[in-house]
Design a protein around this motif. Structure first.
Motif, PDB file in Angstrom:
ATOM      1  N   SER A  99       0.828  -1.214   0.000  1.00 35.52           N
ATOM      2  CA  SER A  99       0.000   0.000   0.000  1.00 35.52           C
ATOM      3  C   SER A  99       0.862   1.263   0.000  1.00 35.52           C
ATOM      4  O   SER A  99       0.525   2.251  -0.667  1.00 35.52           O
ATOM      5  CB  SER A  99      -0.944   0.010   1.205  1.00 35.52           C
ATOM      6  OG  SER A  99      -0.193   0.011   2.420  1.00 35.52           O
ATOM      7  N   VAL A 100       1.974   1.229   0.710  1.00 37.48           N
ATOM      8  CA  VAL A 100       2.877   2.383   0.751  1.00 37.48           C
ATOM      9  C   VAL A 100       3.559   2.540  -0.609  1.00 37.48           C
ATOM     10  O   VAL A 100       3.724   3.651  -1.116  1.00 37.48           O
ATOM     11  CB  VAL A 100       3.910   2.261   1.895  1.00 37.48           C
ATOM     12  CG1 VAL A 100       4.905   3.414   1.867  1.00 37.48           C
ATOM     13  CG2 VAL A 100       3.212   2.187   3.250  1.00 37.48           C
ATOM     14  N   ARG A 101       3.916   1.418  -1.206  1.00 36.44           N
ATOM     15  CA  ARG A 101       4.553   1.476  -2.526  1.00 36.44           C
ATOM     16  C   ARG A 101       3.588   2.061  -3.565  1.00 36.44           C
ATOM     17  O   ARG A 101       3.984   2.858  -4.401  1.00 36.44           O
ATOM     18  CB  ARG A 101       5.024   0.102  -2.973  1.00 36.44           C
ATOM     19  CG  ARG A 101       5.895   0.202  -4.222  1.00 36.44           C
ATOM     20  CD  ARG A 101       6.354  -1.113  -4.723  1.00 36.44           C
ATOM     21  NE  ARG A 101       7.339  -1.696  -3.835  1.00 36.44           N
ATOM     22  CZ  ARG A 101       8.253  -2.564  -4.234  1.00 36.44           C
ATOM     23  NH1 ARG A 101       8.314  -2.921  -5.490  1.00 36.44           N
ATOM     24  NH2 ARG A 101       9.098  -3.079  -3.378  1.00 36.44           N
ATOM     25  N   GLN A 102       2.316   1.692  -3.485  1.00 39.26           N
ATOM     26  CA  GLN A 102       1.321   2.263  -4.405  1.00 39.26           C
ATOM     27  C   GLN A 102       1.197   3.767  -4.196  1.00 39.26           C
ATOM     28  O   GLN A 102       1.094   4.526  -5.161  1.00 39.26           O
ATOM     29  CB  GLN A 102      -0.037   1.592  -4.220  1.00 39.26           C
ATOM     30  CG  GLN A 102      -0.097   0.203  -4.784  1.00 39.26           C
ATOM     31  CD  GLN A 102      -1.436  -0.463  -4.529  1.00 39.26           C
ATOM     32  OE1 GLN A 102      -2.179  -0.097  -3.618  1.00 39.26           O
ATOM     33  NE2 GLN A 102      -1.746  -1.461  -5.343  1.00 39.26           N
ATOM     34  N   SER A 140       2.123   6.686  -6.979  1.00 39.43           N
ATOM     35  CA  SER A 140       1.217   7.776  -7.319  1.00 39.43           C
ATOM     36  C   SER A 140       1.895   9.131  -7.105  1.00 39.43           C
ATOM     37  O   SER A 140       1.809  10.030  -7.959  1.00 39.43           O
ATOM     38  CB  SER A 140      -0.052   7.671  -6.460  1.00 39.43           C
ATOM     39  OG  SER A 140      -0.876   8.781  -6.676  1.00 39.43           O
ATOM     40  N   GLN A 141       2.576   9.273  -5.987  1.00 40.59           N
ATOM     41  CA  GLN A 141       3.279  10.522  -5.706  1.00 40.59           C
ATOM     42  C   GLN A 141       4.411  10.759  -6.716  1.00 40.59           C
ATOM     43  O   GLN A 141       4.652  11.898  -7.126  1.00 40.59           O
ATOM     44  CB  GLN A 141       3.827  10.520  -4.280  1.00 40.59           C
ATOM     45  CG  GLN A 141       2.740  10.637  -3.236  1.00 40.59           C
ATOM     46  CD  GLN A 141       3.306  10.741  -1.837  1.00 40.59           C
ATOM     47  OE1 GLN A 141       4.403  11.231  -1.625  1.00 40.59           O
ATOM     48  NE2 GLN A 141       2.530  10.281  -0.868  1.00 40.59           N
ATOM     49  N   ALA A 142       5.079   9.700  -7.113  1.00 42.69           N
ATOM     50  CA  ALA A 142       6.169   9.821  -8.088  1.00 42.69           C
ATOM     51  C   ALA A 142       5.626  10.311  -9.431  1.00 42.69           C
ATOM     52  O   ALA A 142       6.206  11.206 -10.059  1.00 42.69           O
ATOM     53  CB  ALA A 142       6.884   8.476  -8.265  1.00 42.69           C
ATOM     54  N   ARG A 143       4.496   9.754  -9.869  1.00 38.25           N
ATOM     55  CA  ARG A 143       3.881  10.206 -11.125  1.00 38.25           C
ATOM     56  C   ARG A 143       3.521  11.696 -11.038  1.00 38.25           C
ATOM     57  O   ARG A 143       3.756  12.460 -11.970  1.00 38.25           O
ATOM     58  CB  ARG A 143       2.633   9.383 -11.459  1.00 38.25           C
ATOM     59  CG  ARG A 143       2.934   8.009 -12.026  1.00 38.25           C
ATOM     60  CD  ARG A 143       1.678   7.323 -12.554  1.00 38.25           C
ATOM     61  NE  ARG A 143       0.643   7.148 -11.548  1.00 38.25           N
ATOM     62  CZ  ARG A 143       0.582   6.137 -10.678  1.00 38.25           C
ATOM     63  NH1 ARG A 143       1.493   5.183 -10.719  1.00 38.25           N
ATOM     64  NH2 ARG A 143      -0.393   6.057  -9.799  1.00 38.25           N
ATOM     65  N   GLY A 144       2.985  12.091  -9.874  1.00 42.00           N
ATOM     66  CA  GLY A 144       2.629  13.491  -9.678  1.00 42.00           C
ATOM     67  C   GLY A 144       3.845  14.400  -9.691  1.00 42.00           C
ATOM     68  O   GLY A 144       3.808  15.498 -10.257  1.00 42.00           O
ATOM     69  N   ALA A 195      10.134   4.016  -8.277  1.00 40.98           N
ATOM     70  CA  ALA A 195       8.677   3.881  -8.278  1.00 40.98           C
ATOM     71  C   ALA A 195       8.114   3.937  -9.694  1.00 40.98           C
ATOM     72  O   ALA A 195       7.120   3.283  -9.993  1.00 40.98           O
ATOM     73  CB  ALA A 195       8.055   4.983  -7.414  1.00 40.98           C
ATOM     74  N   ALA A 196       8.760   4.699 -10.564  1.00 45.89           N
ATOM     75  CA  ALA A 196       8.293   4.824 -11.939  1.00 45.89           C
ATOM     76  C   ALA A 196       8.835   3.721 -12.843  1.00 45.89           C
ATOM     77  O   ALA A 196       8.430   3.610 -13.998  1.00 45.89           O
ATOM     78  CB  ALA A 196       8.697   6.191 -12.498  1.00 45.89           C
TER      79      ALA A 196
END
Length: 164
Positions: free
Chosen positions: A25-28, A32-36, A82-83
């Motif tokens: 869940s933290v990785r997800q 998401s934060q990395a994409r942002g 993350a990406a």
């Protein structure tokens, strides 16, 4: 292998291990934060692109890049991980910023460190309309918040500072 190469590999290993230990869940959330963050940095780059910043940088030989070193942080690496972005190989033998390739940065704009994406020389900033300069600095503050949010996913001060 130089001391810098060794330090780079150790930093990459340390951050990669922390990334791999993240619960799903933290990785997800991180993904998401990395994409942002990538999208935010790309928007900042597009803003200065209005005044053809790339040609100005090429004209002076990227003097700010030549003087800047070691700004790549643990958070920047986490965004790469993350990406699923392939990591570049720094050039510690060039006497300049180790992330400066030929003829440009080894990193796409959306993945560049905070200092690199937020610095505008006077030549670029003076050509931007006043409201766009103000917008750029609001975006810089938002970017700093994004970095803090990613650091907060890890134990206190674990992901602070430069990777090297």
């Amino acid at each position: 292998m130089t001391g810098w190469d060794r330090e780079w590999l150790e930093g990459v290993s340390r951050v990669t291990a922390a990334f791999e230990r993240l619960p799903g869940s933290v990785r997800q959330d991180l993904e998401s934060q990395a994409r942002g963050m990538v999208a935010h940095k790309q928007a900042m780059q597009q803003l200065v692109g209005q005044v053809d910043a790339a040609s100005h940088c090429a004209g002076c030989g990227g003097a700010c890049c030549a003087k800047g070193k070691y700004h790549f942080s643990s958070v920047d690496l986490l965004v790469y991980l993350a990406a699923g972005q392939p990591l570049f190989a720094p050039r510690f033998d060039n006497g300049l910023c180790p992330f400066l390739g030929e003829p440009e940065c080894l990193m796409p704009p959306g993945y560049r460190p905070f200092n690199c994406i937020t610095f505008n020389c006077d030549l670029i900033e003076d050509q931007l309309p006043r409201d766009e300069v103000a917008r750029f600095y609001r975006m810089e503050q938002e970017l700093a918040t994004r970095y803090a949010e990613i650091r907060a996913l890890f134990p206190a001060r674990n992901m602070d500072g430069a990777l090297l």
